[in-house]
Design a protein around this motif. Sequence first.
Motif, PDB file in Angstrom:
ATOM      1  N   PHE A 144     -13.311 -15.988  21.755  1.00 12.72           N
ATOM      2  CA  PHE A 144     -14.283 -16.680  20.896  1.00 12.72           C
ATOM      3  C   PHE A 144     -15.015 -15.737  19.934  1.00 12.72           C
ATOM      4  N   GLN A 145     -14.377 -14.610  19.587  1.00 11.68           N
ATOM      5  CA  GLN A 145     -14.996 -13.679  18.633  1.00 11.68           C
ATOM      6  C   GLN A 145     -14.344 -13.797  17.252  1.00 11.68           C
ATOM      7  N   GLU A 146     -13.951 -15.010  16.875  1.00 17.40           N
ATOM      8  CA  GLU A 146     -13.326 -15.206  15.562  1.00 17.40           C
ATOM      9  C   GLU A 146     -14.241 -14.748  14.420  1.00 17.40           C
ATOM     10  N   GLU A 147     -15.563 -14.904  14.612  1.00 22.03           N
ATOM     11  CA  GLU A 147     -16.485 -14.510  13.535  1.00 22.03           C
ATOM     12  C   GLU A 147     -16.358 -13.020  13.214  1.00 22.03           C
ATOM     13  N   ARG A 148     -16.268 -12.219  14.278  1.00 22.09           N
ATOM     14  CA  ARG A 148     -16.149 -10.777  14.104  1.00 22.09           C
ATOM     15  C   ARG A 148     -14.835 -10.416  13.401  1.00 22.09           C
ATOM     16  N   LEU A 149     -13.758 -11.090  13.810  1.00 28.01           N
ATOM     17  CA  LEU A 149     -12.451 -10.849  13.184  1.00 28.01           C
ATOM     18  C   LEU A 149     -12.508 -11.166  11.697  1.00 28.01           C
ATOM     19  N   LEU A 150     -13.095 -12.314  11.392  1.00 30.19           N
ATOM     20  CA  LEU A 150     -13.161 -12.756   9.995  1.00 30.19           C
ATOM     21  C   LEU A 150     -14.035 -11.812   9.174  1.00 30.19           C
ATOM     22  N   ALA A 151     -15.158 -11.383   9.745  1.00 29.46           N
ATOM     23  CA  ALA A 151     -16.066 -10.482   9.021  1.00 29.46           C
ATOM     24  C   ALA A 151     -15.363  -9.159   8.699  1.00 29.46           C
ATOM     25  N   ALA A 152     -14.678  -8.598   9.688  1.00 26.21           N
ATOM     26  CA  ALA A 152     -14.019  -7.306   9.477  1.00 26.21           C
ATOM     27  C   ALA A 152     -12.855  -7.445   8.503  1.00 26.21           C
ATOM     28  N   ALA A 153     -12.069  -8.511   8.674  1.00 24.48           N
ATOM     29  CA  ALA A 153     -10.916  -8.713   7.793  1.00 24.48           C
ATOM     30  C   ALA A 153     -11.379  -8.974   6.362  1.00 24.48           C
ATOM     31  N   HIS A 154     -12.463  -9.730   6.220  1.00 28.97           N
ATOM     32  CA  HIS A 154     -13.000 -10.019   4.880  1.00 28.97           C
ATOM     33  C   HIS A 154     -13.524  -8.735   4.223  1.00 28.97           C
ATOM     34  N   ALA A 155     -14.232  -7.927   4.988  1.00 29.03           N
ATOM     35  CA  ALA A 155     -14.759  -6.661   4.441  1.00 29.03           C
ATOM     36  C   ALA A 155     -13.604  -5.781   3.974  1.00 29.03           C
ATOM     37  N   PHE A 156     -12.550  -5.730   4.786  1.00 21.19           N
ATOM     38  CA  PHE A 156     -11.376  -4.920   4.422  1.00 21.19           C
ATOM     39  C   PHE A 156     -10.733  -5.457   3.144  1.00 21.19           C
ATOM     40  N   GLU A 157     -10.565  -6.763   3.107  1.00 21.82           N
ATOM     41  CA  GLU A 157      -9.924  -7.401   1.947  1.00 21.82           C
ATOM     42  C   GLU A 157     -10.730  -7.159   0.667  1.00 21.82           C
ATOM     43  N   GLN A 158     -12.056  -7.272   0.771  1.00 16.69           N
ATOM     44  CA  GLN A 158     -12.898  -7.086  -0.415  1.00 16.69           C
ATOM     45  C   GLN A 158     -12.846  -5.655  -0.921  1.00 16.69           C
ATOM     46  N   ALA A 159     -12.548  -4.711  -0.012  1.00 20.26           N
ATOM     47  CA  ALA A 159     -12.524  -3.299  -0.389  1.00 20.26           C
ATOM     48  C   ALA A 159     -11.139  -2.866  -0.868  1.00 20.26           C
ATOM     49  N   THR A 160     -10.157  -3.763  -0.781  1.00 18.73           N
ATOM     50  CA  THR A 160      -8.781  -3.403  -1.145  1.00 18.73           C
ATOM     51  C   THR A 160      -8.204  -4.438  -2.108  1.00 18.73           C
ATOM     52  N   GLU A 161      -7.015  -4.145  -2.616  1.00 23.18           N
ATOM     53  CA  GLU A 161      -6.401  -5.015  -3.628  1.00 23.18           C
ATOM     54  C   GLU A 161      -5.093  -5.637  -3.169  1.00 23.18           C
ATOM     55  N   TYR A 162      -4.692  -5.363  -1.919  1.00 29.00           N
ATOM     56  CA  TYR A 162      -3.354  -5.779  -1.479  1.00 29.00           C
ATOM     57  C   TYR A 162      -3.141  -7.290  -1.567  1.00 29.00           C
ATOM     58  N   HIS A 163      -4.211  -8.037  -1.270  1.00 28.42           N
ATOM     59  CA  HIS A 163      -4.060  -9.493  -1.257  1.00 28.42           C
ATOM     60  C   HIS A 163      -3.894 -10.065  -2.665  1.00 28.42           C
ATOM     61  N   ARG A 164      -4.181  -9.262  -3.690  1.00 32.59           N
ATOM     62  CA  ARG A 164      -4.053  -9.765  -5.064  1.00 32.59           C
ATOM     63  C   ARG A 164      -2.631  -9.647  -5.595  1.00 32.59           C
ATOM     64  N   LYS A 165      -1.856  -8.765  -4.970  1.00 33.95           N
ATOM     65  CA  LYS A 165      -0.491  -8.565  -5.445  1.00 33.95           C
ATOM     66  C   LYS A 165       0.363  -9.775  -5.038  1.00 33.95           C
ATOM     67  N   LYS A 166       1.195 -10.218  -5.964  1.00 35.91           N
ATOM     68  CA  LYS A 166       2.006 -11.426  -5.717  1.00 35.91           C
ATOM     69  C   LYS A 166       3.483 -11.071  -5.765  1.00 35.91           C
ATOM     70  N   PRO A 167       4.290 -11.763  -4.964  1.00 44.40           N
ATOM     71  CA  PRO A 167       5.734 -11.560  -5.094  1.00 44.40           C
ATOM     72  C   PRO A 167       6.221 -12.089  -6.443  1.00 44.40           C
ATOM     73  N   VAL A 168       7.237 -11.447  -6.985  1.00 43.55           N
ATOM     74  CA  VAL A 168       7.809 -11.926  -8.246  1.00 43.55           C
ATOM     75  C   VAL A 168       9.080 -12.701  -7.917  1.00 43.55           C
ATOM     76  N   LEU A 169       9.032 -13.996  -8.156  1.00 44.21           N
ATOM     77  CA  LEU A 169      10.198 -14.839  -7.882  1.00 44.21           C
ATOM     78  C   LEU A 169      10.720 -15.372  -9.195  1.00 44.21           C
ATOM     79  N   SER A 170      12.015 -15.144  -9.445  1.00 42.91           N
ATOM     80  CA  SER A 170      12.567 -15.665 -10.692  1.00 42.91           C
ATOM     81  C   SER A 170      12.830 -17.152 -10.512  1.00 42.91           C
ATOM     82  N   LEU A 171      12.534 -17.909 -11.542  1.00 46.84           N
ATOM     83  CA  LEU A 171      12.691 -19.362 -11.463  1.00 46.84           C
ATOM     84  C   LEU A 171      14.133 -19.759 -11.756  1.00 46.84           C
TER      85      LEU A 171
END
Lengths: 489, 95
Positions: free
Chosen positions: A462-489
């Motif tokens: 039941f410590q989902e809040e802690r997981l979310l807080a840490a993961a969110h802090a990490f995400e805000q400090a990094t750019e990995y989640h902004r990179k998108k796969p390139v798929l040709s149509l």
Amino acid sequence: MTHLYELTIAQARDLLQRKEISSVALTQAVLDRIAALDPTVQAFLTVTAEAALAEARQADAAIAQGRTASLTGIPVALKDVICTQGVRTTCGSRILENFIPPYDAFVTRRLKDQQAVMVGKLNMDEFAMGSTTEHSAFQVTRNPWNTACIPGGSSGGSAAAVAADMCLASLGSDTGGSIRQPASHCGVVGLKPTYGRVSRFGLVAFASSLDQIGPLGKTVADCAEMLQAIAGHDPADATSAPQPVPDYRAALTRGVHGLRIGIPRSHFESPGLDPQVADTVRRAVATLEALGAVTVEVALPHTDYGVAAYYVIAPCEASSNLARYDGVKYGLRDGGSEELLEMYRATRSRGFGAEVQRRVLLGTYALSAGYYDAYYRKASQVRTLIMRDFAAAFEKCDLIASPVTPTPATPIGAHADDPLAMYLSDMYTLSANLAGIPGISVPCGFSADGLPIGLQLLGSHFQEERLLAAAHAFEQATEYHRKKPVLSL
Amino acid sequence: MKISTEELLHVAKLARLRIDPAAVEKLASQVGAILAYVDTLARVDTEGVPPTAHAIGVTNAFREDRLQSHLTTDLALANAPAREEDFFLVPKVVG
């Protein structure tokens, strides 16, 4: 201008509320995206275009009248193991190929209550048994980052669809890593909640003491939003937890200052661990330290036996759960025999794929006369020791950091004839299911070949809040989640 | 081999599965390899350790005994592969 299908839940909700976009336009953009990309990615087993547009029109009316909920007008998709009333739910299996559930799962109902728009049902390993989504009876889902690679599994469709912007978020299920592992392989966020946090009512059962539904999303905040919608007690699931549901959105911004991150050294020294994954995850931990967390070494001595314990317990539960597919009440029936036992055998042998049959045989063997103590009882005792390891570790730390998977996504077909090799790829994730604790995978880098790598954080019950807080802090400090796969149509 | 083809066929019978004779050998070797791996559990000292069947100790999940709405007969039978009137139809059981 960002394409509408690229929006996160948070961005889309903001634009919808300000009436800058409509849910119909957003949903149509997502449906067009599916039409363009899914012939390549093959994440969807069913696309509910007409129903989705009808729901989108209702959402737009609700917005116009000021009757909104937390997910009004947001296009989402569900793993095909979650029952949807009136919409085919196959579990990736021939045996349920034409099964139309007469009721909604608890989570389906919750998403409808929040006025989400369901665009379809997502591919998976048959009955969630597998780590590659190659074991679907219908199609092999491709990894959007490299279509020659697996998306992970068993919620491979759920991860690939989010990664390729074919829905804003999705639900998956996690019995041994089936949310976190594909999230890691596809570069999205995946959260497995505490056992019992989300009702399993209407989730087709694989291993009932391990199964848990959870969200996959483009951001940690979106996963918090989805979890908020689906968490909570349900009298229809006797194992659902009565604990009150906290405000997960509010927890996001708590940061990691002073947080003690446990590092299980053995997890970084396993022989099968790709050095690129080890280095990337170590750098992610260093980022958390730079944000104010402190690291402590923890020992999880019995997790080395996690895979062995899991591959007794899960097949045992599966062999019992899947006994219900007998060609009588629903699903496939082989009509070739006039004799009852023959009808059972013919139906099940035709309806179940190779991996499912393997696990049913394994579980039946382990539970059969003379073997129970050596297998099921022994594995259940080791499960106790694994739980005690985590309990001791969480005396010393608040979260545990580790890789999600030993390697980035492997090529399709790599494990075709070697099920044990596939099972071993679950080594970092499945002990969380045995212990019932929550875990999250958050993008933390890429391999030299450009395949995503995830950081796994585990918390106490039941410590989902802690997981979310840490993961969110990490995400805000990094750019990995902004990179998108390139798929040709 | 950890499991013989005869044992595998016996287990298949218990599990109500019919194994393709051409696949028995391969399946026995795959299941055998998994069982051999699982045998590493024997190395763990579990003397006096209680088994865990459920990670979260929820006991006695009672609810009020109230009349609720249920599926109609037609809905409950809607997915039946074979139906006669309000019953599931099965092959003859008693000879």
